[in-house]
Scaffold this motif. Structure first.
Motif, PDB file in Angstrom:
ATOM      1  N   GLU A 189      -9.688   0.016  -0.018  1.00 63.67           N
ATOM      2  CA  GLU A 189      -8.636  -0.015  -1.024  1.00 63.67           C
ATOM      3  C   GLU A 189      -7.375  -0.518  -0.341  1.00 63.67           C
ATOM      4  N   ASN A 190      -6.414  -0.939  -1.165  1.00 64.56           N
ATOM      5  CA  ASN A 190      -5.119  -1.318  -0.610  1.00 64.56           C
ATOM      6  C   ASN A 190      -4.355  -0.054  -0.226  1.00 64.56           C
ATOM      7  N   VAL A 191      -3.481  -0.185   0.756  1.00 62.06           N
ATOM      8  CA  VAL A 191      -2.659   0.926   1.216  1.00 62.06           C
ATOM      9  C   VAL A 191      -1.790   1.392   0.051  1.00 62.06           C
ATOM     10  N   SER A 192      -1.771   2.692  -0.164  1.00 60.61           N
ATOM     11  CA  SER A 192      -0.902   3.268  -1.194  1.00 60.61           C
ATOM     12  C   SER A 192      -0.332   4.560  -0.640  1.00 60.61           C
ATOM     13  N   GLY A 193       0.532   5.187  -1.402  1.00 61.74           N
ATOM     14  CA  GLY A 193       1.167   6.414  -0.929  1.00 61.74           C
ATOM     15  C   GLY A 193       0.221   7.588  -0.814  1.00 61.74           C
ATOM     16  N   THR A 194      -0.881   7.601  -1.583  1.00 62.17           N
ATOM     17  CA  THR A 194      -1.712   8.797  -1.618  1.00 62.17           C
ATOM     18  C   THR A 194      -3.150   8.575  -1.172  1.00 62.17           C
ATOM     19  N   GLY A 195      -3.665   7.376  -1.287  1.00 62.42           N
ATOM     20  CA  GLY A 195      -5.074   7.140  -1.005  1.00 62.42           C
ATOM     21  C   GLY A 195      -5.386   6.953   0.467  1.00 62.42           C
ATOM     22  N   THR A 196      -6.653   6.669   0.725  1.00 65.38           N
ATOM     23  CA  THR A 196      -7.102   6.443   2.097  1.00 65.38           C
ATOM     24  C   THR A 196      -7.300   4.959   2.396  1.00 65.38           C
ATOM     25  N   GLY A 197      -6.821   4.086   1.495  1.00 68.22           N
ATOM     26  CA  GLY A 197      -6.986   2.646   1.676  1.00 68.22           C
ATOM     27  C   GLY A 197      -6.321   2.134   2.942  1.00 68.22           C
ATOM     28  N   ILE A 198      -6.938   1.114   3.555  1.00 68.30           N
ATOM     29  CA  ILE A 198      -6.427   0.601   4.835  1.00 68.30           C
ATOM     30  C   ILE A 198      -5.976  -0.856   4.772  1.00 68.30           C
ATOM     31  N   PHE A 199      -6.086  -1.502   3.606  1.00 73.18           N
ATOM     32  CA  PHE A 199      -5.770  -2.930   3.529  1.00 73.18           C
ATOM     33  C   PHE A 199      -4.362  -3.168   2.999  1.00 73.18           C
ATOM     34  N   THR A 200      -3.620  -4.041   3.700  1.00 73.22           N
ATOM     35  CA  THR A 200      -2.241  -4.326   3.326  1.00 73.22           C
ATOM     36  C   THR A 200      -2.184  -4.897   1.914  1.00 73.22           C
ATOM     37  N   LYS A 201      -1.050  -4.698   1.267  1.00 72.33           N
ATOM     38  CA  LYS A 201      -0.840  -5.128  -0.114  1.00 72.33           C
ATOM     39  C   LYS A 201      -0.035  -6.415  -0.161  1.00 72.33           C
ATOM     40  N   GLY A 202      -0.354  -7.291  -1.114  1.00 77.30           N
ATOM     41  CA  GLY A 202       0.439  -8.489  -1.347  1.00 77.30           C
ATOM     42  C   GLY A 202       0.280  -9.525  -0.251  1.00 77.30           C
ATOM     43  N   PHE A 203       1.043 -10.606  -0.390  1.00 81.39           N
ATOM     44  CA  PHE A 203       0.972 -11.670   0.611  1.00 81.39           C
ATOM     45  C   PHE A 203       1.736 -11.270   1.857  1.00 81.39           C
ATOM     46  N   VAL A 204       1.071 -11.416   2.995  1.00 79.46           N
ATOM     47  CA  VAL A 204       1.668 -11.175   4.307  1.00 79.46           C
ATOM     48  C   VAL A 204       1.312 -12.360   5.195  1.00 79.46           C
ATOM     49  N   SER A 205       2.053 -12.528   6.256  1.00 81.38           N
ATOM     50  CA  SER A 205       1.731 -13.604   7.193  1.00 81.38           C
ATOM     51  C   SER A 205       0.295 -13.451   7.674  1.00 81.38           C
ATOM     52  N   LEU A 206      -0.382 -14.568   7.801  1.00 78.54           N
ATOM     53  CA  LEU A 206      -1.762 -14.555   8.278  1.00 78.54           C
ATOM     54  C   LEU A 206      -1.799 -13.953   9.678  1.00 78.54           C
ATOM     55  N   THR A 207      -2.798 -13.126   9.927  1.00 82.22           N
ATOM     56  CA  THR A 207      -2.972 -12.489  11.229  1.00 82.22           C
ATOM     57  C   THR A 207      -4.422 -12.634  11.664  1.00 82.22           C
ATOM     58  N   ASP A 208      -4.674 -12.321  12.897  1.00 77.39           N
ATOM     59  CA  ASP A 208      -6.031 -12.211  13.412  1.00 77.39           C
ATOM     60  C   ASP A 208      -6.374 -10.726  13.448  1.00 77.39           C
ATOM     61  N   PRO A 209      -7.670 -10.386  13.382  1.00 79.81           N
ATOM     62  CA  PRO A 209      -8.025  -8.964  13.409  1.00 79.81           C
ATOM     63  C   PRO A 209      -7.639  -8.313  14.730  1.00 79.81           C
ATOM     64  N   GLY A 210      -7.231  -7.066  14.639  1.00 76.47           N
ATOM     65  CA  GLY A 210      -6.867  -6.298  15.828  1.00 76.47           C
ATOM     66  C   GLY A 210      -8.073  -5.570  16.382  1.00 76.47           C
ATOM     67  N   PRO A 211      -7.857  -4.474  17.098  1.00 75.76           N
ATOM     68  CA  PRO A 211      -8.946  -3.736  17.742  1.00 75.76           C
ATOM     69  C   PRO A 211     -10.052  -3.259  16.797  1.00 75.76           C
ATOM     70  N   ASP A 212      -9.706  -3.005  15.512  1.00 75.30           N
ATOM     71  CA  ASP A 212     -10.756  -2.540  14.597  1.00 75.30           C
ATOM     72  C   ASP A 212     -11.671  -3.671  14.124  1.00 75.30           C
ATOM     73  N   GLY A 213     -11.296  -4.925  14.387  1.00 78.19           N
ATOM     74  CA  GLY A 213     -12.131  -6.067  14.013  1.00 78.19           C
ATOM     75  C   GLY A 213     -12.099  -6.414  12.539  1.00 78.19           C
ATOM     76  N   ILE A 214     -11.233  -5.758  11.784  1.00 79.21           N
ATOM     77  CA  ILE A 214     -11.155  -5.967  10.342  1.00 79.21           C
ATOM     78  C   ILE A 214      -9.841  -6.665  10.006  1.00 79.21           C
ATOM     79  N   GLU A 215      -9.922  -7.740   9.256  1.00 79.98           N
ATOM     80  CA  GLU A 215      -8.717  -8.475   8.881  1.00 79.98           C
ATOM     81  C   GLU A 215      -7.972  -7.752   7.770  1.00 79.98           C
TER      82      GLU A 215
END
Length: 153
Positions: free
Chosen positions: A44-70
């Motif tokens: 899920e997208n990051v929200s104030g209450t949930g357990t989501g881990i994915f950033t919301k909206g347009f953000v600068s393109l990145t490469d995956p970090g240590p978790d390997g998930i974009e």
């Protein structure tokens, strides 16, 4: 006409990069789910209450970090990629390859519930990954991939 042809060639290359990066982000989510690196509740997208881990909206393109998930908070700055120069193959210096800076690219990962017949399916989510980048005219081009993911592996 030559300028238009050259511009079209560059757009094709950038479109290909955008398609690759969108698909790569989607595949990283599926892989993490299949490998039990993340739970279905985290998709899920990051929200104030949930357990989501994915950033919301347009953000600068990145490469995956240590978790390997974009698209998560531990991502690292995007690195330039090398594409073939005039020879059409990666050759090094003669003729030179081309380095493409991806700092102008942006990514959005939108995760939403799936509703059928007015009822939210708690075991199904839709994932939409969009990559956008500016063209030489100042307009943005976009490439989007969509898929669904279930709570069942």
């Amino acid at each position: 006409t030559l300028a238009l042809a050259l511009s079209s060639t560059q757009n094709v290359q950038l479109d290909t990069i955008a398609r690759q990066r969108a698909t790569q982000a989607l595949e990283s989510i599926y892989t993490a789910r299949q490998m039990a690196t993340i739970t279905f509740d985290q998709i899920e997208n990051v929200s104030g209450t949930g357990t989501g881990i994915f950033t919301k909206g347009f953000v600068s393109l990145t490469d995956p970090g240590p978790d390997g998930i974009e698209g998560t908070t531990d991502d690292v700055p995007v690195t330039a990629i090398t594409i073939p120069g005039p020879s059409g193959t990666i050759t090094g210096s003669t003729p030179p390859d081309v380095s493409v800076n991806l700092s102008n690219f942006q990514r959005s990962i939108l995760i939403s519930d799936v509703v059928t017949g007015g009822t939210t399916n708690p075991n199904l989510r839709q994932i939409e990954v969009t990559i956008k980048y500016p063209t030489t005219t100042g307009l943005y081009r976009r490439y989007t991939v969509q898929a669904m993911i279930s709570a069942y592996r």
